[in-house]
Design a protein around this motif. Structure first.
Motif, PDB file in Angstrom:
ATOM      1  N   ASN A 303      -9.491  -1.836 -10.784  1.00 62.45           N
ATOM      2  CA  ASN A 303      -8.662  -2.404 -11.288  1.00 62.45           C
ATOM      3  C   ASN A 303      -7.367  -1.479 -11.759  1.00 62.45           C
ATOM      4  OD1 ASN A 303      -9.723  -4.924 -11.169  1.00 62.45           O
ATOM      5  ND2 ASN A 303     -10.855  -4.722 -13.129  1.00 62.45           N
ATOM      6  N   ARG A 304      -7.897  -0.204 -11.916  1.00 62.37           N
ATOM      7  CA  ARG A 304      -6.687   0.909 -12.297  1.00 62.37           C
ATOM      8  C   ARG A 304      -5.681   1.192 -11.194  1.00 62.37           C
ATOM      9  NH1 ARG A 304      -6.210   6.195 -11.615  1.00 62.37           N
ATOM     10  NH2 ARG A 304      -4.820   7.233 -12.904  1.00 62.37           N
ATOM     11  N   ALA A 305      -6.390   1.014  -9.887  1.00 63.01           N
ATOM     12  CA  ALA A 305      -5.545   1.283  -8.911  1.00 63.01           C
ATOM     13  C   ALA A 305      -4.363   0.339  -8.483  1.00 63.01           C
ATOM     14  CB  ALA A 305      -6.580   1.167  -7.397  1.00 63.01           C
ATOM     15  N   VAL A 306      -5.034  -0.944  -9.067  1.00 69.24           N
ATOM     16  CA  VAL A 306      -3.841  -2.142  -8.776  1.00 69.24           C
ATOM     17  C   VAL A 306      -2.792  -1.619  -9.842  1.00 69.24           C
ATOM     18  CG1 VAL A 306      -3.382  -4.408  -9.312  1.00 69.24           C
ATOM     19  CG2 VAL A 306      -5.532  -3.984  -8.141  1.00 69.24           C
ATOM     20  N   GLY A 317      -0.816   3.704  -5.597  1.00 71.68           N
ATOM     21  CA  GLY A 317      -1.999   3.033  -5.833  1.00 71.68           C
ATOM     22  C   GLY A 317      -3.209   2.960  -4.708  1.00 71.68           C
ATOM     23  N   LEU A 318      -2.715   2.987  -3.558  1.00 71.74           N
ATOM     24  CA  LEU A 318      -3.607   3.284  -2.391  1.00 71.74           C
ATOM     25  C   LEU A 318      -4.117   4.701  -2.326  1.00 71.74           C
ATOM     26  CD1 LEU A 318      -1.484   1.792   0.456  1.00 71.74           C
ATOM     27  CD2 LEU A 318      -3.588   1.020  -0.235  1.00 71.74           C
ATOM     28  N   ALA A 319      -3.510   5.643  -2.895  1.00 68.16           N
ATOM     29  CA  ALA A 319      -4.095   6.973  -3.083  1.00 68.16           C
ATOM     30  C   ALA A 319      -5.153   6.861  -4.059  1.00 68.16           C
ATOM     31  CB  ALA A 319      -3.004   8.097  -3.636  1.00 68.16           C
ATOM     32  N   HIS A 337      -3.751  -6.335  -1.336  1.00 65.32           N
ATOM     33  CA  HIS A 337      -2.425  -6.352  -2.023  1.00 65.32           C
ATOM     34  C   HIS A 337      -1.397  -5.395  -2.062  1.00 65.32           C
ATOM     35  CE1 HIS A 337      -0.418  -7.304  -5.987  1.00 65.32           C
ATOM     36  NE2 HIS A 337      -0.509  -6.281  -6.340  1.00 65.32           N
ATOM     37  N   LEU A 338      -2.169  -4.168  -2.355  1.00 70.66           N
ATOM     38  CA  LEU A 338      -1.339  -2.795  -2.257  1.00 70.66           C
ATOM     39  C   LEU A 338      -0.725  -2.714  -0.851  1.00 70.66           C
ATOM     40  CD1 LEU A 338      -3.741  -0.593  -4.151  1.00 70.66           C
ATOM     41  CD2 LEU A 338      -1.457  -1.267  -4.998  1.00 70.66           C
TER      42      LEU A 338
END
Length: 381
Positions: A303-306, A317-319, A337-338
């Motif tokens: 969820n943090r990546a989002v 975000g993808l990283a 989504h990303l």
């Protein structure tokens, strides 16, 4: 017949019987018989002391069952004679019942079912309908749970964290049929928060209220899911939001941060934004950092990546996503989504379709399928 009153009295009556020496399973059966008798008698002859009436009738049912069972005759030395009639002590032992139903020897599903039955006062049929399983299956699950905790005494401090996990499981089950499990979880958590001085109990209640406030906007008229960014925020319940924020602020002021408070803080930031484009994603990332520190959960990092993708751009975000295991549930949905945010519609469509195949329920699968179809139509496919 006041069903709400009966359900509110059930846990305290059950606890009185257990404290008098009845094992949990026999006590629960006796209380259920007393409730049936109340439904029959009260409309024509309501008692002055409803709790005392239920305790008296349930105790008599327990004694009758004990004396009739040859295998339990030795227990009669403990139960002896029926206590003299009179007012029932006003102490509320419901909290101990929470701890009993969330006993670590129970599986999560059994703990949830037993909590709904013993503390929530729901019938086996209602619980079965909520979980979409046959009534006989749920009856067996509850019976096994009652047998497991029958020998557990109510004289030891319980584990609040375990109780909170069980209540959160109830809340996340949502609702189905004639039982609204989300609302039931809120009701039970209110009771718990009022009885235990624990900031995480308040944090969980705040989290539930903030999520529950958005419920009306989560689905379209046709039943399809509406993502947070697309929800009609005028349909959010501002009263519940204000209550949740107030409870959260009081909990945070105690400077004993826990995972439910951190999750509630994230939910509060979403609720505070007048529009999706005004969401304070930078602060949300900071709260996810705190939550990851507290839990070390890969789901939290997913969820943090989002949030990172919204705050610092989809490439960031993808990283962050690349550091996680691709086998995580909903990993493909987050990646889709990303990639969509990054303008890569081809990859996003493929990942949405993959995520749809892995979706845990029909509503989520249909939502992801529609996302993939929308991107494919945009590409002329």
């Amino acid at each position: 017949m006041d069903e709400v009153l009966l359900r509110s009295l059930t846990p305290s009556v059950l606890t009185v019987l257990v404290r008098r020496g009845a094992d949990f399973a026999a006590a629960e059966d006796a209380v259920q018989e007393a409730l049936v008798e109340a439904v029959r008698v009260w409309p024509a002859d309501p008692p002055r002391d409803p709790k005392g009436w239920l305790v008296t009738v349930a105790w008599r049912r327990f004694l009758d069952a004990t004396r009739a069972d040859a295998a339990r005759r030795r227990r009669e030395d403990r139960v002896d004679d029926e206590p003299p009639p009179g007012p029932v002590p006003g102490a509320d032992d419901t909290l101990q019942l929470y701890f009993l139903c969330a006993h670590p020897s129970l599986t999560p599903s059994a703990a949830v079912a037993l909590t709904l039955r013993a503390v929530g006062g729901l019938t086996t049929r209602q619980i079965a309908r909520a979980y979409l399983v046959p009534e006989a299956t749920m009856a067996q699950r509850i019976s096994r749970a009652k047998r497991t905790v029958s020998g557990v005494r109510l004289d030891r401090p319980g584990d609040v964290a375990t109780v909170l996990r069980v209540l959160y499981l109830v809340f996340n089950e949502g609702y189905s049929g004639d039982v609204d499990l989300a609302a039931e979880a809120v009701r039970l958590t209110r009771q718990l928060a009022a009885r235990v001085d624990h900031p995480e109990a308040a944090g969980l209640l705040a989290l539930m209220l903030l999520h529950h406030a958005r419920r009306a906007a989560r689905t379209a008229p046709d039943g399809s899911l509406v993502p947070l960014a697309e929800q009609d925020r005028s349909r959010w319940d501002t009263r519940l939001i204000a209550e949740g924020v107030g409870i959260l602020q009081e909990a945070l002021a105690r400077d004993r941060l826990g995972e439910y408070q951190a999750q509630a803080a994230i939910a509060a930031l979403h609720a505070d934004a007048p529009a999706a484009c005004e969401t304070d994603w930078v602060q949300i990332v900071e709260w996810y950092d705190e939550l990851a520190r507290l839990t070390d959960s890969p789901v939290v990092r997913l969820n943090r990546a989002v949030a990172v993708g919204e705050a610092d751009g989809p490439r960031a975000g993808l990283a962050a996503l690349a550091e996680l295991d691709a086998a995580l549930p909903r990993y493909a949905a987050v990646a889709a989504h990303l990639h969509e945010l990054d303008g890569d519609r081809t990859t996003a469509a493929r990942l949405y379709a993959e995520a749809a195949r892995q979706a845990p329920n029909l509503a989520e699968r249909d939502h992801l399928t529609r996302r993939a179809a929308r991107l494919n139509v945009g590409r002329g496919l």
